[in-house]
Scaffold this motif. Structure first.
Motif, PDB file in Angstrom:
ATOM      1  N   VAL A 202      39.374  28.895  32.531  1.00 50.03           N
ATOM      2  CA  VAL A 202      39.826  28.795  31.143  1.00 50.03           C
ATOM      3  C   VAL A 202      41.073  29.673  30.981  1.00 50.03           C
ATOM      4  CG1 VAL A 202      39.216  29.049  28.712  1.00 50.03           C
ATOM      5  CG2 VAL A 202      37.447  28.438  30.387  1.00 50.03           C
ATOM      6  N   CYS A 203      42.223  29.050  30.934  1.00 49.27           N
ATOM      7  CA  CYS A 203      43.488  29.799  30.899  1.00 49.27           C
ATOM      8  C   CYS A 203      43.891  30.095  29.454  1.00 49.27           C
ATOM      9  CB  CYS A 203      44.583  29.001  31.606  1.00 49.27           C
ATOM     10  SG  CYS A 203      44.199  28.586  33.326  1.00 49.27           S
ATOM     11  N   ASP A 204      43.213  31.080  28.841  1.00 50.87           N
ATOM     12  CA  ASP A 204      43.479  31.381  27.434  1.00 50.87           C
ATOM     13  C   ASP A 204      43.702  32.874  27.190  1.00 50.87           C
ATOM     14  OD1 ASP A 204      40.965  32.365  27.874  1.00 50.87           O
ATOM     15  OD2 ASP A 204      40.001  31.312  26.199  1.00 50.87           O
ATOM     16  N   ALA A 205      43.934  33.633  28.262  1.00 51.16           N
ATOM     17  CA  ALA A 205      44.202  35.073  28.170  1.00 51.16           C
ATOM     18  C   ALA A 205      43.042  35.859  27.586  1.00 51.16           C
ATOM     19  CB  ALA A 205      45.477  35.344  27.363  1.00 51.16           C
ATOM     20  N   SER A 206      41.838  35.288  27.618  1.00 48.59           N
ATOM     21  CA  SER A 206      40.682  35.957  27.023  1.00 48.59           C
ATOM     22  C   SER A 206      39.987  36.908  27.993  1.00 48.59           C
ATOM     23  CB  SER A 206      39.675  34.919  26.525  1.00 48.59           C
ATOM     24  OG  SER A 206      39.168  34.147  27.613  1.00 48.59           O
ATOM     25  N   ARG A 207      40.258  36.751  29.309  1.00 50.90           N
ATOM     26  CA  ARG A 207      39.581  37.596  30.300  1.00 50.90           C
ATOM     27  C   ARG A 207      40.555  38.019  31.385  1.00 50.90           C
ATOM     28  NH1 ARG A 207      33.515  35.178  31.530  1.00 50.90           N
ATOM     29  NH2 ARG A 207      32.977  34.589  29.396  1.00 50.90           N
ATOM     30  N   SER A 208      40.414  39.251  31.825  1.00 47.35           N
ATOM     31  CA  SER A 208      41.164  39.722  32.984  1.00 47.35           C
ATOM     32  C   SER A 208      40.335  39.436  34.232  1.00 47.35           C
ATOM     33  CB  SER A 208      41.455  41.218  32.855  1.00 47.35           C
ATOM     34  OG  SER A 208      40.257  41.942  32.658  1.00 47.35           O
ATOM     35  N   PRO A 209      40.934  39.448  35.420  1.00 48.72           N
ATOM     36  CA  PRO A 209      40.215  39.049  36.638  1.00 48.72           C
ATOM     37  C   PRO A 209      38.893  39.766  36.872  1.00 48.72           C
ATOM     38  CG  PRO A 209      42.548  39.138  37.081  1.00 48.72           C
ATOM     39  CD  PRO A 209      42.372  39.662  35.686  1.00 48.72           C
ATOM     40  N   GLU A 210      38.823  41.051  36.537  1.00 46.40           N
ATOM     41  CA  GLU A 210      37.568  41.776  36.770  1.00 46.40           C
ATOM     42  C   GLU A 210      36.461  41.350  35.819  1.00 46.40           C
ATOM     43  OE1 GLU A 210      40.116  44.552  34.164  1.00 46.40           O
ATOM     44  OE2 GLU A 210      40.405  43.160  35.847  1.00 46.40           O
ATOM     45  N   GLN A 211      36.795  40.550  34.808  1.00 48.42           N
ATOM     46  CA  GLN A 211      35.795  40.045  33.860  1.00 48.42           C
ATOM     47  C   GLN A 211      35.386  38.604  34.161  1.00 48.42           C
ATOM     48  OE1 GLN A 211      38.214  40.695  30.351  1.00 48.42           O
ATOM     49  NE2 GLN A 211      37.041  42.513  29.789  1.00 48.42           N
ATOM     50  N   TRP A 212      35.956  37.991  35.159  1.00 46.41           N
ATOM     51  CA  TRP A 212      35.601  36.613  35.493  1.00 46.41           C
ATOM     52  C   TRP A 212      34.176  36.543  36.031  1.00 46.41           C
ATOM     53  CZ3 TRP A 212      40.635  35.227  38.640  1.00 46.41           C
ATOM     54  CH2 TRP A 212      41.726  35.174  37.751  1.00 46.41           C
ATOM     55  N   PRO A 213      33.483  35.446  35.808  1.00 48.14           N
ATOM     56  CA  PRO A 213      32.108  35.307  36.297  1.00 48.14           C
ATOM     57  C   PRO A 213      32.035  35.409  37.820  1.00 48.14           C
ATOM     58  CG  PRO A 213      32.601  33.611  34.674  1.00 48.14           C
ATOM     59  CD  PRO A 213      33.901  34.277  34.984  1.00 48.14           C
ATOM     60  N   VAL A 214      30.989  36.069  38.298  1.00 46.83           N
ATOM     61  CA  VAL A 214      30.746  36.181  39.735  1.00 46.83           C
ATOM     62  C   VAL A 214      30.020  34.929  40.192  1.00 46.83           C
ATOM     63  CG1 VAL A 214      29.594  37.489  41.560  1.00 46.83           C
ATOM     64  CG2 VAL A 214      30.683  38.695  39.652  1.00 46.83           C
ATOM     65  N   ILE A 215      30.659  34.141  41.059  1.00 48.46           N
ATOM     66  CA  ILE A 215      30.071  32.908  41.570  1.00 48.46           C
ATOM     67  C   ILE A 215      29.202  33.205  42.795  1.00 48.46           C
ATOM     68  CG2 ILE A 215      30.580  30.581  42.427  1.00 48.46           C
ATOM     69  CD1 ILE A 215      31.351  31.090  39.530  1.00 48.46           C
ATOM     70  N   PHE A 216      29.614  34.213  43.572  1.00 49.43           N
ATOM     71  CA  PHE A 216      28.838  34.619  44.752  1.00 49.43           C
ATOM     72  C   PHE A 216      28.895  36.127  44.879  1.00 49.43           C
ATOM     73  CE2 PHE A 216      28.706  36.070  49.131  1.00 49.43           C
ATOM     74  CZ  PHE A 216      27.536  35.496  49.591  1.00 49.43           C
ATOM     75  N   LYS A 217      27.740  36.716  45.216  1.00 54.63           N
ATOM     76  CA  LYS A 217      27.651  38.153  45.477  1.00 54.63           C
ATOM     77  C   LYS A 217      26.758  38.375  46.682  1.00 54.63           C
ATOM     78  CE  LYS A 217      28.326  42.522  44.094  1.00 54.63           C
ATOM     79  NZ  LYS A 217      29.671  43.121  43.875  1.00 54.63           N
ATOM     80  N   ALA A 218      27.280  39.068  47.692  1.00 52.33           N
ATOM     81  CA  ALA A 218      26.485  39.311  48.902  1.00 52.33           C
ATOM     82  C   ALA A 218      25.335  40.273  48.592  1.00 52.33           C
ATOM     83  CB  ALA A 218      27.367  39.898  49.991  1.00 52.33           C
ATOM     84  N   ARG A 219      24.273  40.139  49.319  1.00 52.98           N
ATOM     85  CA  ARG A 219      23.165  41.076  49.180  1.00 52.98           C
ATOM     86  C   ARG A 219      23.635  42.472  49.580  1.00 52.98           C
ATOM     87  NH1 ARG A 219      18.176  37.702  51.972  1.00 52.98           N
ATOM     88  NH2 ARG A 219      18.097  35.989  50.425  1.00 52.98           N
TER      89      ARG A 219
END
Length: 223
Positions: A202-219
């Motif tokens: 969503v390119c609307d300047a509402s979130r900075s990269p560190e606020q983007w949803p985590v799609i994958f996270k290693a154990r």
């Protein structure tokens, strides 16, 4: 409220979306997208590297090699499919060709393939230092809401941190850098393991990269 240049307390009303867009634009210009918010003077991620032009997408932690220092076998593999542009001509000639020892047996090469308006597309290769095995091209994960998970030869706006052995990338959905994906891989003895993947379309300047949803996270054990 804030202090103006005369030291007077001043109040103002403004759009938070406008502020977010402005801060993202400033971070983009300073090559600090995704960095923490700090008060005071700090260095940008870009470091001028001895003997080569600074690469605005890399951390400065590893050596930059001139094109003639990249092994012929790596270059042969790099140009095998005719997709990559010539690295000794503009615009790629202005960017660094990073190398780093991953361990005593393996060396990493990050070689630019082609340049877009706000993304530099790299390919990554490992080369054995202990035997005659040829270079290996690395493949990476790619995610979109339309296709889900796919594989790719490309690593966009690549950055390797030699201290933490972390290979990261930041694919901008547009020049502002307010949408796209970020990914981190960490070297584990013989290969890179994905640690985290974030994605936001969503390119609307509402979130900075560190606020983007985590799609994958290693154990935790994989870190």
């Amino acid at each position: 409220n804030y202090m103006n240049t005369q030291g007077q307390e001043t109040s103002a009303r403004f759009s938070l979306n406008g502020l977010s867009a402005t801060l993202l634009w400033i971070d983009d210009q300073q090559q600090r997208l995704g960095s923490p918010r700090l008060i005071g003077v700090s260095q940008t991620r870009t470091a001028q590297k001895s003997g080569a032009a600074a690469n605005s997408f890399t951390s400065g932690n590893t050596a930059v090699a001139a094109p003639d220092k990249i092994p012929a076998a790596v270059l042969k593999l790099h140009f095998a499919d005719d997709e990559c542009e010539e690295i000794d001509k503009e615009p790629l000639a202005s960017f660094g060709f990073e190398t780093a020892k991953l361990n005593d047996k393996t060396k990493l090469y990050l070689v630019p393939c082609y340049a877009g308006a706000y993304n530099i597309i790299y390919r990554a290769y490992t080369q054995s230092l202990s035997n005659d095995i040829g270079p290996q091209q690395l493949l990476f994960a790619n995610y979109s809401n339309e296709l889900g998970w796919t594989g790719t030869k490309h690593l966009i706006n690549a950055d390797y941190d030699a201290k933490t052995k972390t290979l990261s990338a930041f694919a901008k959905g547009r020049g502002l850098g307010d949408c796209g994906s970020t990914v981190e891989y960490r070297w584990k003895e013989t290969a890179f393991k994905m640690i985290e993947y974030r994605y936001w379309d969503v390119c609307d300047a509402s979130r900075s990269p560190e606020q983007w949803p985590v799609i994958f996270k290693a154990r935790p054990s994989a870190n």
